[in-house]
Scaffold this motif. Structure first.
Motif, PDB file in Angstrom:
ATOM      1  N   GLY A  82      17.369  -1.266 -18.587  1.00 48.15           N
ATOM      2  CA  GLY A  82      16.091  -1.948 -18.752  1.00 48.15           C
ATOM      3  C   GLY A  82      14.952  -1.027 -19.147  1.00 48.15           C
ATOM      4  N   ILE A  83      15.280   0.142 -19.679  1.00 46.76           N
ATOM      5  CA  ILE A  83      14.266   1.094 -20.153  1.00 46.76           C
ATOM      6  C   ILE A  83      14.047   0.828 -21.640  1.00 46.76           C
ATOM      7  CG2 ILE A  83      13.708   3.534 -20.493  1.00 46.76           C
ATOM      8  CD1 ILE A  83      13.848   2.609 -17.539  1.00 46.76           C
ATOM      9  N   GLU A 120       5.992   3.614 -15.821  1.00 52.16           N
ATOM     10  CA  GLU A 120       6.957   3.395 -14.751  1.00 52.16           C
ATOM     11  C   GLU A 120       8.392   3.701 -15.189  1.00 52.16           C
ATOM     12  OE1 GLU A 120       4.945   0.522 -15.803  1.00 52.16           O
ATOM     13  OE2 GLU A 120       3.371   1.488 -14.632  1.00 52.16           O
ATOM     14  N   MET A 121       8.633   3.752 -16.466  1.00 51.49           N
ATOM     15  CA  MET A 121       9.982   3.977 -16.998  1.00 51.49           C
ATOM     16  C   MET A 121      10.314   5.455 -17.194  1.00 51.49           C
ATOM     17  SD  MET A 121      10.173   1.047 -19.909  1.00 51.49           S
ATOM     18  CE  MET A 121      10.070  -0.690 -19.512  1.00 51.49           C
ATOM     19  N   VAL A 122       9.308   6.315 -17.150  1.00 47.82           N
ATOM     20  CA  VAL A 122       9.503   7.720 -17.518  1.00 47.82           C
ATOM     21  C   VAL A 122      10.545   8.420 -16.649  1.00 47.82           C
ATOM     22  CG1 VAL A 122       8.372   9.986 -17.641  1.00 47.82           C
ATOM     23  CG2 VAL A 122       7.240   7.967 -18.595  1.00 47.82           C
ATOM     24  N   GLU A 123      10.440   8.309 -15.334  1.00 50.56           N
ATOM     25  CA  GLU A 123      11.353   9.035 -14.437  1.00 50.56           C
ATOM     26  C   GLU A 123      12.811   8.632 -14.685  1.00 50.56           C
ATOM     27  OE1 GLU A 123      12.217   9.688  -9.687  1.00 50.56           O
ATOM     28  OE2 GLU A 123      10.273   8.881 -10.297  1.00 50.56           O
ATOM     29  N   THR A 124      13.059   7.349 -14.754  1.00 55.32           N
ATOM     30  CA  THR A 124      14.425   6.884 -15.009  1.00 55.32           C
ATOM     31  C   THR A 124      14.874   7.303 -16.403  1.00 55.32           C
ATOM     32  OG1 THR A 124      14.118   5.003 -13.525  1.00 55.32           O
ATOM     33  CG2 THR A 124      15.927   4.849 -15.113  1.00 55.32           C
ATOM     34  N   VAL A 142      33.778  19.351 -27.524  1.00 51.82           N
ATOM     35  CA  VAL A 142      33.553  20.729 -27.970  1.00 51.82           C
ATOM     36  C   VAL A 142      33.767  21.699 -26.817  1.00 51.82           C
ATOM     37  CG1 VAL A 142      32.000  20.047 -29.838  1.00 51.82           C
ATOM     38  CG2 VAL A 142      31.051  20.618 -27.595  1.00 51.82           C
ATOM     39  N   ASN A 143      34.015  22.971 -27.149  1.00 58.74           N
ATOM     40  CA  ASN A 143      34.308  23.970 -26.126  1.00 58.74           C
ATOM     41  C   ASN A 143      33.159  24.952 -25.899  1.00 58.74           C
ATOM     42  OD1 ASN A 143      34.438  25.484 -28.441  1.00 58.74           O
ATOM     43  ND2 ASN A 143      36.447  26.374 -28.031  1.00 58.74           N
ATOM     44  N   PHE A 144      31.949  24.494 -26.137  1.00 62.09           N
ATOM     45  CA  PHE A 144      30.768  25.312 -25.884  1.00 62.09           C
ATOM     46  C   PHE A 144      29.736  24.435 -25.186  1.00 62.09           C
ATOM     47  CE2 PHE A 144      30.694  23.708 -30.226  1.00 62.09           C
ATOM     48  CZ  PHE A 144      29.501  22.993 -30.252  1.00 62.09           C
ATOM     49  N   PRO A 145      28.773  25.060 -24.481  1.00 59.27           N
ATOM     50  CA  PRO A 145      27.775  24.260 -23.758  1.00 59.27           C
ATOM     51  C   PRO A 145      26.853  23.486 -24.701  1.00 59.27           C
ATOM     52  CG  PRO A 145      27.691  26.579 -23.079  1.00 59.27           C
ATOM     53  CD  PRO A 145      28.627  26.484 -24.248  1.00 59.27           C
ATOM     54  N   VAL A 146      26.596  22.247 -24.316  1.00 57.75           N
ATOM     55  CA  VAL A 146      25.605  21.415 -24.987  1.00 57.75           C
ATOM     56  C   VAL A 146      24.584  21.053 -23.917  1.00 57.75           C
ATOM     57  CG1 VAL A 146      25.155  19.287 -26.259  1.00 57.75           C
ATOM     58  CG2 VAL A 146      27.325  20.513 -26.600  1.00 57.75           C
ATOM     59  N   ARG A 147      23.408  21.628 -24.038  1.00 61.52           N
ATOM     60  CA  ARG A 147      22.338  21.376 -23.072  1.00 61.52           C
ATOM     61  C   ARG A 147      21.337  20.406 -23.675  1.00 61.52           C
ATOM     62  NH1 ARG A 147      18.920  25.071 -21.859  1.00 61.52           N
ATOM     63  NH2 ARG A 147      19.207  26.448 -23.612  1.00 61.52           N
ATOM     64  N   HIS A 148      20.565  19.766 -22.817  1.00 58.14           N
ATOM     65  CA  HIS A 148      19.484  18.906 -23.304  1.00 58.14           C
ATOM     66  C   HIS A 148      18.222  19.235 -22.533  1.00 58.14           C
ATOM     67  CE1 HIS A 148      21.579  16.644 -20.146  1.00 58.14           C
ATOM     68  NE2 HIS A 148      20.409  16.150 -19.836  1.00 58.14           N
ATOM     69  N   GLU A 149      17.120  19.251 -23.270  1.00 52.97           N
ATOM     70  CA  GLU A 149      15.785  19.521 -22.727  1.00 52.97           C
ATOM     71  C   GLU A 149      14.876  18.404 -23.160  1.00 52.97           C
ATOM     72  OE1 GLU A 149      14.816  23.382 -24.340  1.00 52.97           O
ATOM     73  OE2 GLU A 149      16.295  24.407 -23.078  1.00 52.97           O
ATOM     74  N   PRO A 150      14.995  17.237 -22.524  1.00 57.08           N
ATOM     75  CA  PRO A 150      14.219  16.082 -22.978  1.00 57.08           C
ATOM     76  C   PRO A 150      12.765  16.118 -22.515  1.00 57.08           C
ATOM     77  CG  PRO A 150      15.516  15.477 -21.069  1.00 57.08           C
ATOM     78  CD  PRO A 150      15.885  16.901 -21.414  1.00 57.08           C
ATOM     79  N   VAL A 151      11.931  15.505 -23.320  1.00 61.10           N
ATOM     80  CA  VAL A 151      10.535  15.240 -22.961  1.00 61.10           C
ATOM     81  C   VAL A 151      10.362  13.738 -23.143  1.00 61.10           C
ATOM     82  CG1 VAL A 151       8.127  15.618 -23.581  1.00 61.10           C
ATOM     83  CG2 VAL A 151       9.758  17.521 -23.723  1.00 61.10           C
ATOM     84  N   VAL A 152       9.933  13.073 -22.057  1.00 66.58           N
ATOM     85  CA  VAL A 152       9.746  11.622 -22.116  1.00 66.58           C
ATOM     86  C   VAL A 152       8.305  11.297 -21.749  1.00 66.58           C
ATOM     87  CG1 VAL A 152      10.485   9.385 -21.213  1.00 66.58           C
ATOM     88  CG2 VAL A 152      12.162  11.224 -21.481  1.00 66.58           C
ATOM     89  N   THR A 153       7.665  10.513 -22.597  1.00 66.51           N
ATOM     90  CA  THR A 153       6.288  10.074 -22.353  1.00 66.51           C
ATOM     91  C   THR A 153       6.194   8.572 -22.545  1.00 66.51           C
ATOM     92  OG1 THR A 153       5.686  10.497 -24.656  1.00 66.51           O
ATOM     93  CG2 THR A 153       5.276  12.289 -23.083  1.00 66.51           C
ATOM     94  N   ALA A 154       5.087   8.021 -22.044  1.00 65.73           N
ATOM     95  CA  ALA A 154       4.848   6.590 -22.219  1.00 65.73           C
ATOM     96  C   ALA A 154       3.632   6.388 -23.109  1.00 65.73           C
ATOM     97  CB  ALA A 154       4.611   5.930 -20.872  1.00 65.73           C
TER      98      ALA A 154
END
Length: 154
Positions: A82-83, A120-124, A142-154
């Motif tokens: 529901g986001i 209200e949706m940002v944290e989720t 894949v056999n290597f690290p895949v990292r994520h650095e998300p930025v979420v705003t409203a």
């Protein structure tokens, strides 16, 4: 029981300059990637490896696949939760090291910038990136690290 999915592509070398691979500098790295349905992708090798910088190289396509898969998994997770996502841009980066004529990716970092419909949706929405990461078929392959650095705003 696992469900099998099958994919098919065709890669056609178009870089024969008249003498084939008679020498390392004598042939082009140009090729086309095709599949039933989508338009062809003009490919080459990376500029470092004598490729055409105006064409997609395999390393870029791998990075794009990881970014696409994460985004699609994320949008699905958000819809289920529901986001409401109104914007999504990922500026992904990957590192590949080479040594003795071989190479491998050592890491990919996805940096999605997401806008959601309300504060209200940002944290989720931030937490759902973990779910998307674990659901991503390509990241799981894949056999290597895949990292994520998300930025979420409203």
């Amino acid at each position: 029981m696992p469900l099998a999915h099958h994919y098919a592509t065709v890669v056609t070398w178009t870089g024969n300059r008249g003498t084939g691979t008679s020498g390392y500098r004598d042939y082009g790295r140009d090729h086309e990637v095709t599949a039933d349905g989508p338009a062809p992708i003009a490919g080459s090798s990376d500029r470092t490896f004598r490729g055409d910088p105006d064409r997609w190289n395999p390393e870029q396509l791998l990075l794009a696949s990881l970014s696409q898969c994460h985004m699609l998994s994320y949008l699905h997770a958000c819809a289920d939760a529901g986001i409401v996502v109104t914007s999504y841009v990922d500026r992904a980066a990957g590192e590949m090291t080479t040594r003795a004529g071989s190479g491998r990716f050592t890491e990919v970092v996805l940096r999605p910038e997401v806008t959601v419909a309300s504060p209200e949706m940002v944290e989720t929405a931030v937490k759902l990136h973990d779910d998307a990461h674990h659901a991503c078929f390509i990241a799981n392959s894949v056999n290597f690290p895949v990292r994520h650095e998300p930025v979420v705003t409203a």
